[in-house]
Design a protein around this motif. Sequence first.
Motif, PDB file in Angstrom:
ATOM      1  N   GLU A 136      14.041 -12.868 -32.618  1.00  0.00           N
ATOM      2  CA  GLU A 136      15.208 -12.189 -32.053  1.00  0.00           C
ATOM      3  C   GLU A 136      16.312 -13.216 -31.784  1.00  0.00           C
ATOM      4  OE1 GLU A 136      15.287  -9.037 -31.889  1.00  0.00           O
ATOM      5  OE2 GLU A 136      13.183  -8.401 -31.881  1.00  0.00           O
ATOM      6  N   GLY A 137      17.568 -12.773 -31.871  1.00  0.00           N
ATOM      7  CA  GLY A 137      18.682 -13.603 -31.450  1.00  0.00           C
ATOM      8  C   GLY A 137      19.183 -14.613 -32.461  1.00  0.00           C
ATOM      9  N   TYR A 138      18.761 -14.502 -33.715  1.00  0.00           N
ATOM     10  CA  TYR A 138      19.252 -15.392 -34.764  1.00  0.00           C
ATOM     11  C   TYR A 138      20.309 -14.667 -35.608  1.00  0.00           C
ATOM     12  CZ  TYR A 138      15.330 -18.637 -34.014  1.00  0.00           C
ATOM     13  OH  TYR A 138      14.440 -19.530 -33.476  1.00  0.00           O
ATOM     14  N   ASN A 139      21.286 -15.413 -36.085  1.00  0.00           N
ATOM     15  CA  ASN A 139      22.302 -14.845 -36.970  1.00  0.00           C
ATOM     16  C   ASN A 139      21.896 -15.096 -38.421  1.00  0.00           C
ATOM     17  OD1 ASN A 139      24.575 -13.829 -38.200  1.00  0.00           O
ATOM     18  ND2 ASN A 139      25.860 -15.599 -37.733  1.00  0.00           N
ATOM     19  N   PHE A 140      21.154 -14.165 -38.997  1.00  0.00           N
ATOM     20  CA  PHE A 140      20.686 -14.311 -40.368  1.00  0.00           C
ATOM     21  C   PHE A 140      21.679 -13.763 -41.398  1.00  0.00           C
ATOM     22  CE2 PHE A 140      16.308 -14.123 -38.326  1.00  0.00           C
ATOM     23  CZ  PHE A 140      16.079 -15.484 -38.458  1.00  0.00           C
ATOM     24  N   GLY A 141      22.806 -13.213 -40.932  1.00  0.00           N
ATOM     25  CA  GLY A 141      23.758 -12.586 -41.843  1.00  0.00           C
ATOM     26  C   GLY A 141      24.202 -13.471 -43.001  1.00  0.00           C
ATOM     27  N   PRO A 142      24.731 -14.668 -42.751  1.00  0.00           N
ATOM     28  CA  PRO A 142      25.155 -15.546 -43.853  1.00  0.00           C
ATOM     29  C   PRO A 142      24.006 -15.935 -44.780  1.00  0.00           C
ATOM     30  CG  PRO A 142      26.139 -16.251 -41.786  1.00  0.00           C
ATOM     31  CD  PRO A 142      25.113 -15.215 -41.441  1.00  0.00           C
ATOM     32  N   LEU A 143      22.801 -16.081 -44.211  1.00  0.00           N
ATOM     33  CA  LEU A 143      21.629 -16.419 -45.014  1.00  0.00           C
ATOM     34  C   LEU A 143      21.288 -15.287 -45.973  1.00  0.00           C
ATOM     35  CD1 LEU A 143      19.536 -18.721 -45.247  1.00  0.00           C
ATOM     36  CD2 LEU A 143      18.164 -17.530 -43.526  1.00  0.00           C
ATOM     37  N   LEU A 144      21.314 -14.067 -45.484  1.00  0.00           N
ATOM     38  CA  LEU A 144      21.040 -12.900 -46.323  1.00  0.00           C
ATOM     39  C   LEU A 144      22.092 -12.771 -47.422  1.00  0.00           C
ATOM     40  CD1 LEU A 144      20.163 -10.353 -43.487  1.00  0.00           C
ATOM     41  CD2 LEU A 144      18.556 -11.549 -44.975  1.00  0.00           C
ATOM     42  N   LYS A 145      23.337 -13.041 -47.084  1.00  0.00           N
ATOM     43  CA  LYS A 145      24.427 -12.950 -48.064  1.00  0.00           C
ATOM     44  C   LYS A 145      24.267 -13.982 -49.161  1.00  0.00           C
ATOM     45  CE  LYS A 145      29.489 -12.984 -48.408  1.00  0.00           C
ATOM     46  NZ  LYS A 145      30.761 -13.125 -47.635  1.00  0.00           N
ATOM     47  N   GLU A 146      23.940 -15.221 -48.789  1.00  0.00           N
ATOM     48  CA  GLU A 146      23.784 -16.294 -49.780  1.00  0.00           C
ATOM     49  C   GLU A 146      22.580 -16.037 -50.681  1.00  0.00           C
ATOM     50  OE1 GLU A 146      24.864 -19.349 -51.945  1.00  0.00           O
ATOM     51  OE2 GLU A 146      26.015 -18.796 -50.149  1.00  0.00           O
ATOM     52  N   MET A 147      21.555 -15.421 -50.144  1.00  0.00           N
ATOM     53  CA  MET A 147      20.341 -15.138 -50.917  1.00  0.00           C
ATOM     54  C   MET A 147      20.586 -14.146 -52.046  1.00  0.00           C
ATOM     55  SD  MET A 147      17.398 -16.646 -50.415  1.00  0.00           S
ATOM     56  CE  MET A 147      16.208 -15.384 -50.926  1.00  0.00           C
ATOM     57  N   LYS A 148      21.655 -13.367 -51.956  1.00  0.00           N
ATOM     58  CA  LYS A 148      21.962 -12.401 -53.009  1.00  0.00           C
ATOM     59  C   LYS A 148      22.252 -13.091 -54.343  1.00  0.00           C
ATOM     60  CE  LYS A 148      21.576  -8.743 -50.389  1.00  0.00           C
ATOM     61  NZ  LYS A 148      20.452  -7.785 -50.581  1.00  0.00           N
ATOM     62  N   HIS A 149      22.542 -14.400 -54.290  1.00  0.00           N
ATOM     63  CA  HIS A 149      22.850 -15.148 -55.508  1.00  0.00           C
ATOM     64  C   HIS A 149      21.609 -15.786 -56.131  1.00  0.00           C
ATOM     65  CE1 HIS A 149      27.036 -14.609 -54.476  1.00  0.00           C
ATOM     66  NE2 HIS A 149      26.890 -15.261 -53.331  1.00  0.00           N
ATOM     67  N   THR A 150      20.448 -15.628 -55.499  1.00  0.00           N
ATOM     68  CA  THR A 150      19.230 -16.245 -56.021  1.00  0.00           C
ATOM     69  C   THR A 150      18.530 -15.305 -57.006  1.00  0.00           C
ATOM     70  OG1 THR A 150      17.953 -15.434 -54.123  1.00  0.00           O
ATOM     71  CG2 THR A 150      18.910 -17.647 -53.955  1.00  0.00           C
ATOM     72  N   PRO A 151      17.819 -15.855 -58.008  1.00  0.00           N
ATOM     73  CA  PRO A 151      17.211 -15.037 -59.061  1.00  0.00           C
ATOM     74  C   PRO A 151      15.997 -14.255 -58.576  1.00  0.00           C
ATOM     75  CG  PRO A 151      16.558 -17.322 -59.315  1.00  0.00           C
ATOM     76  CD  PRO A 151      17.588 -17.305 -58.214  1.00  0.00           C
ATOM     77  N   VAL A 152      15.742 -13.121 -59.218  1.00  0.00           N
ATOM     78  CA  VAL A 152      14.553 -12.305 -58.950  1.00  0.00           C
ATOM     79  C   VAL A 152      13.834 -12.095 -60.277  1.00  0.00           C
ATOM     80  CG1 VAL A 152      13.656 -10.164 -57.971  1.00  0.00           C
ATOM     81  CG2 VAL A 152      15.779 -11.137 -57.072  1.00  0.00           C
ATOM     82  N   PRO A 153      12.938 -13.006 -60.652  1.00  0.00           N
ATOM     83  CA  PRO A 153      12.262 -12.917 -61.954  1.00  0.00           C
ATOM     84  C   PRO A 153      11.191 -11.832 -61.985  1.00  0.00           C
ATOM     85  CG  PRO A 153      11.379 -14.743 -60.696  1.00  0.00           C
ATOM     86  CD  PRO A 153      12.516 -14.191 -59.886  1.00  0.00           C
ATOM     87  N   GLU A 154      10.653 -11.605 -63.165  1.00  0.00           N
ATOM     88  CA  GLU A 154       9.600 -10.600 -63.329  1.00  0.00           C
ATOM     89  C   GLU A 154       8.272 -11.077 -62.743  1.00  0.00           C
ATOM     90  OE1 GLU A 154       9.718  -7.403 -64.319  1.00  0.00           O
ATOM     91  OE2 GLU A 154      11.873  -7.772 -64.213  1.00  0.00           O
ATOM     92  N   ASN A 155       8.109 -12.410 -62.616  1.00  0.00           N
ATOM     93  CA  ASN A 155       6.913 -12.931 -61.947  1.00  0.00           C
ATOM     94  C   ASN A 155       7.320 -13.379 -60.537  1.00  0.00           C
ATOM     95  OD1 ASN A 155       8.461 -15.101 -62.782  1.00  0.00           O
ATOM     96  ND2 ASN A 155       6.936 -15.906 -64.175  1.00  0.00           N
TER      97      ASN A 155
END
Length: 205
Positions: free
Chosen positions: A19-38
């Motif tokens: 609780e009490g952490y600002n994960f917003g920028p982290l979640l936003k930056e993660m949108k640029h990371t790949p999601v492979p089939e494995n």
Amino acid sequence: MKIQKVTDPAFRRYGKVLEGYNFGPLLKEMKHTPVPENVVYVPSAEELEALDVEKELKNRAFGGLPVQIGYCNGHNKKLNALEYHRNSEINVAVTDLVLLIGHQQDIEEDLTYDTSKVEAFLVPAGTGIEVYATTLHYAPCHVNESGFQCVVVLPRGTNTEIDFSMSEDGEDGLMTARNKWLIAHEDAKIEGAFNGLKGENITLD
């Protein structure tokens, strides 16, 4: 398999919701990371570690110890293995995901583990959790066909290549990376791993 929630009392033996952490920028930056089939795991990602939340996680979650922020993304529905570290791990779910987890205390003297003791917990998107050091865990399972994305925060150097001599006897033989002890299922065919998971290689429908 019954899928519980990390907000359920049953999860308290394995970890806790942060609780009490600002994960917003982290979640936003993660949108640029790949999601492979494995499944892909990156121990340390500079673009994540450059965010202000790095200092917050280092100081609040790890008591000032140097940390690395990486990610585990992909598609997965199987247990395949269980690992543990000498410290807690922080996971931040970017998407809904399910963790298959157990207790290190249930590892037998011969270093085998019965997969019937594994429990499943849903981590909703945007939720950060601490996974205790005694909690066995591995790659998350996806909930949606688009795959899963999960931030992984650990003490710096964890899950990197071993650069020192290790015995192959006893627990030492489970170490497959720095600060990583791994027990695999033979069906997963993980090269160099000890195949000590007994029972079903759990698969989520």
